[in-house]
Motif scaffolding. Structure first.
Motif, PDB file in Angstrom:
ATOM      1  N   GLY A   1       0.832  -1.191   0.000  1.00 45.66           N
ATOM      2  CA  GLY A   1       0.000   0.000   0.000  1.00 45.66           C
ATOM      3  C   GLY A   1       0.865   1.238   0.000  1.00 45.66           C
ATOM      4  O   GLY A   1       2.044   1.190   0.320  1.00 45.66           O
TER       5      GLY A   1
ATOM      6  N   PHE B   1      -0.986   2.769  10.962  1.00 43.51           N
ATOM      7  CA  PHE B   1      -0.855   1.618  10.073  1.00 43.51           C
ATOM      8  C   PHE B   1       0.307   0.733  10.480  1.00 43.51           C
ATOM      9  O   PHE B   1       0.219  -0.490  10.476  1.00 43.51           O
TER      10      PHE B   1
ATOM     11  N   TYR C   1       3.734  -0.734   3.675  1.00 43.11           N
ATOM     12  CA  TYR C   1       3.043   0.536   3.440  1.00 43.11           C
ATOM     13  C   TYR C   1       4.074   1.641   3.252  1.00 43.11           C
ATOM     14  O   TYR C   1       5.003   1.756   4.039  1.00 43.11           O
TER      15      TYR C   1
ATOM     16  N   PHE D   1      -3.583  -1.314  -2.122  1.00 43.40           N
ATOM     17  CA  PHE D   1      -4.495  -0.334  -1.538  1.00 43.40           C
ATOM     18  C   PHE D   1      -3.772   0.991  -1.401  1.00 43.40           C
ATOM     19  O   PHE D   1      -2.559   1.043  -1.260  1.00 43.40           O
TER      20      PHE D   1
ATOM     21  N   ASP E   1      -4.079   5.074   0.494  1.00 42.99           N
ATOM     22  CA  ASP E   1      -4.730   5.727   1.615  1.00 42.99           C
ATOM     23  C   ASP E   1      -4.584   7.221   1.433  1.00 42.99           C
ATOM     24  O   ASP E   1      -3.505   7.710   1.107  1.00 42.99           O
TER      25      ASP E   1
ATOM     26  N   THR F   1      -9.124   4.567   3.051  1.00 45.14           N
ATOM     27  CA  THR F   1      -8.353   3.577   2.302  1.00 45.14           C
ATOM     28  C   THR F   1      -9.063   3.305   0.994  1.00 45.14           C
ATOM     29  O   THR F   1     -10.286   3.198   0.941  1.00 45.14           O
TER      30      THR F   1
ATOM     31  N   LEU G   1      -8.376  -5.266   6.211  1.00 40.62           N
ATOM     32  CA  LEU G   1      -9.112  -4.031   6.444  1.00 40.62           C
ATOM     33  C   LEU G   1     -10.182  -4.220   7.516  1.00 40.62           C
ATOM     34  O   LEU G   1     -10.434  -3.320   8.320  1.00 40.62           O
TER      35      LEU G   1
END
Lengths: 334, 390
Positions: free
Chosen positions: B66, B76, B94, B113, B115, B326, B345
């Protein structure tokens, strides 16, 4: 000796054997592959360079179509208001590079002269190795050091001291934030110093020994030898070193972005924050509004590329002139 | 002699190359999209029911990538680590490069994903390359206006919108200005130049503060020339700009007289002194878990296109709060990745919220958790079958 032409050589002549072998090798398949691969490699490199320039030009197309060539010198840079003009950034780039060069040239030249002429051998070796290590430090590390270590030092001590010097206050006035053009220039100077020292040292070392000895024979002191005989003789090499360092300073982005304060306005004081082409690209490239915004970032890259190429070409031309001069001994300039 | 040099070099090079090849192969095999695609006739959702207690599917080893907001990074980092401890087959990476990077990356489908502090507008959603994007609120955070004034303790400095706007547009230049003394009631403010710090890159916190100033101060609207908040700070000519929350925080920390905006989590963990901002009800509030949570509960009907919770009514509401959103594609072509993403999630919005308070965020109100879960339940296979049974 009679002139030798291929058809008239006698078979016992040793040159014939060598020449025939070489000619045979050239005509053979290995020779063709080699020469073909040379052409391919050169062609690939040229293709890479051309495609880089072409893709940048295509990306910047929209920005230049919108603002014309005036983009290069026009006023405001405010992406939030969709105003894109590189003028202030070009000024910021030239000012930071200029001040960095003002700092680097005396220090670098002095260090090079010291290492090449005056330092004892046990000192010159480790010292020049240490200066070369400085070149190996990644830019972002230097930028972080500038932000965390130098910035508070500048804000607390250096900049207020400079603004209180009577004549210098024309250049240094305003509140001492820390991050600003002066700090960015110092960081750039730290990054480009090794280049200048290494190349100047080579240039100084290339001045003929006879020139130094002639100066000494005429009664010059060691300082006079350096100043009158060695440095003038290495002038074009030193200039090449400076232009190459300038090329690096012009393009430096991340270190500058961390310490320059990111204020896109005409700098009225060296202590105040500013912005350069590189720092603007770094701050905006990930999020530029698609269309005019993204195209303007690429246009900034084109302007930066043009500036850097011009400076680098100048440096290379000077290096070539210096190399040609080293081959032919020159008289000491009077 | 050449042979003596090259052969010892070749062995480690080959080992490195072989290792790289094997790991690349393993990674590619994980991505193989023909591996497990649910047939269109499946009646039971392949991901089972989203429930933290029962897990009916055998998990496959998945790595999820992500990118996005810098402001949510502390949260996160913590929840992904906790999730990985409980479910070791799911690894999450991330990259907190910024909300705009997250949006750009998910549009290009280069991450699983994204954010963003500010959800995508319909123009951004139209740029998505792999279908429809679902936007799920995962976190409730706030923006602290932190300052460095030796001697002025936490909670003493009270400011309202107009004063703050005057600071950030350069009208007020010194801390001992009478306007600041008037609003905050402090009589012994030092004679120190104000250094306003903003984000040089675009940011969610910048959007939040811009929106607050637009709403409370007419002078700000005329100074910036628009009444639409922007992620890029609209007045970069005043003060100093730094990169990311950490750059702003570092600068505030080392510069007496500095004032700037950072995600509250960063201010909380660094122990900064924060401004008590005037909210819509007229009270001056410090950012805290309670005041940020109040902003969430006093904004009941939020959605991806009604995400703004700045300057909400309520006595205990902190005016600078926002949800973090997200972004995932609705259609997940790889079944394993889709299921892992959904479960991750789900964990983040339910059990993961317990970690929020300790880090400087607030747990999401139940109604927003419900919104998030219904968003996760919209995820489907490329054939159109839902991945999770509701």
């Amino acid at each position: 000796m009679s002139s030798i032409s291929p058809g008239r050589l006698r078979s016992s002549d040793p040159a014939v054997g060598v020449r025939d072998t070489l000619a045979r090798r050239r005509r053979g398949s290995r020779g063709r592959v080699y020469s073909a691969s040379r052409w391919i490699a050169a062609g690939l490199f040229a293709l890479l360079l051309v495609s880089l320039v072409v893709s940048l030009a295509t990306g910047a197309d929209q920005a230049f179509a919108h603002s014309g060539i005036g983009f290069v010198w026009s006023g405001t840079w405010n992406p939030a208001a969709s105003e894109y003009g590189a003028g202030i950034l070009v000024v910021g780039t030239l000012v930071t590079t200029g001040v960095a060069m003002l700092l680097v040239v005396p220090v670098g030249l002095g260090a090079a002269a010291f290492l090449s002429e005056l330092a004892p051998r046990w000192l010159a070796g480790p010292l020049s190795a240490a200066i070369d290590l400085l070149a190996a430090i990644p830019s972002i590390v230097v930028g972080l050091w500038g932000l965390i270590v130098l910035s508070p030092l500048f804000a607390r001590d250096v900049e207020p001291a400079l603004s209180s010097v009577p004549l210098a206050s024309w250049f240094f006035h305003g509140h001492a934030y820390g991050p600003g053009i002066l700090l960015a220039s110092v960081v750039l100077a730290v990054m480009t110093l090794p280049t200048v020292v290494a190349l100047s040292r080579t240039a100084l070392g290339g001045v003929a020994v006879a020139d130094r000895e002639a100066a000494l024979a005429l009664g010059a002191t060691r300082w006079q030898v350096v100043r009158r005989a060695v440095i003038p003789g290495a002038r074009s090499g030193i200039a090449a070193a400076i232009t190459l360092a300038m090329g690096r300073a012009l393009g430096e982005s991340i270190a500058v972005a961390m310490v320059i304060g990111n204020e896109p306005s005409i700098p009225h004081s060296l202590i105040g924050p500013g912005a350069t082409l590189g720092s603007a690209i770094i701050n905006q490239f990930a999020e530029a509004n698609p269309g005019l915004g993204a195209s303007s970032i690429v246009a900034l890259a084109v302007v930066l590329l043009a500036l850097t190429v011009a400076v680098n070409l100048g440096g290379q031309a000077l290096l070539r002139a210096n190399a040609a001069r080293l081959l032919t001994r020159e008289r000491i300039p009077s | 002699m050449l042979r003596r040099i090259t052969i010892p070099l070749l062995i480690p090079l080959l080992a490195l190359g072989g290792g790289a090849w094997v790991t690349a192969g393993a990674a590619l095999a994980g991505q193989a999209d023909l591996a497990r695609v649910a047939p269109a006739t499946a009646t039971l959702a392949p991901g089972g029911v989203l429930n933290e207690r029962t897990d009916t599917t055998t998990p496959a080893a998945v790595t999820l990538n992500g990118a996005g907001a810098n402001s949510i990074e502390p949260f996160f980092q913590r929840v992904f680590y906790d999730y990985n401890k409980a479910n070791s087959q799911t690894t999450v990476n991330y990259s907190p490069a910024g909300s705009s990077v997250g949006v750009a990356d998910i549009e290009q489908n280069t991450v699983n994903f994204g954010d963003s502090e500010i959800p995508m507008a319909s123009t951004d959603l139209a740029e998505a390359t792999a279908g429809k994007i679902i936007q799920i609120p995962v976190d409730l955070g706030g923006v602290a206006v932190s300052y460095n004034l030796p001697g002025i303790k936490q909670g003493k400095l009270k400011l309202d919108g107009p004063t703050l706007a005057a600071i950030f547009d350069g009208t007020i230049t010194n801390w001992d200005d009478s306007r600041i003394a008037q609003v905050s009631g402090l009589k012994d403010l030092p004679n120190l130049t104000i250094v306003p710090v903003h984000r040089a890159d675009s940011s969610g916190p910048g959007w939040d503060l811009d929106a607050y100033l637009i709403r409370t101060t007419r002078a700000w609207v005329s100074a910036i020339g628009t009444s639409k908040p922007s992620k890029t700070w609209p007045l970069p000519n005043v003060g100093v700009g730094e990169q990311l929350n950490s750059g702003v925080a570092t600068y505030i920390h080392q510069t007496p007289g500095a004032i700037g905006y950072v995600e509250y989590a960063y201010a909380f963990q660094s122990g900064f002194t924060n401004v008590a901002l005037k909210n819509l009800a007229g009270r001056f509030l410090l950012p805290s878990e309670r005041s940020i949570a109040a902003a969430g509960t006093n904004s009941p009907k939020i959605g991806a296109f009604r995400f703004d919770i700045i300057d909400r009514p309520g006595v205990g509401t902190y005016p600078l709060a926002n949800f973090s959103w997200t972004l995932v594609y609705r259609k997940q072509p790889n079944l394993d990745t889709g299921i892992a993403l959904g479960k991750l999630l789900y964990y983040v919005v339910t059990q993961g919220q317990k970690a929020a308070a300790a880090l400087g965020y607030a747990p999401m109100p139940a109604v927003d958790v419900q919104l998030a879960v219904s968003g996760i339940e919209e995820v489907e296979t490329s054939m159109g079958a839902r991945l999770f049974a509701s």
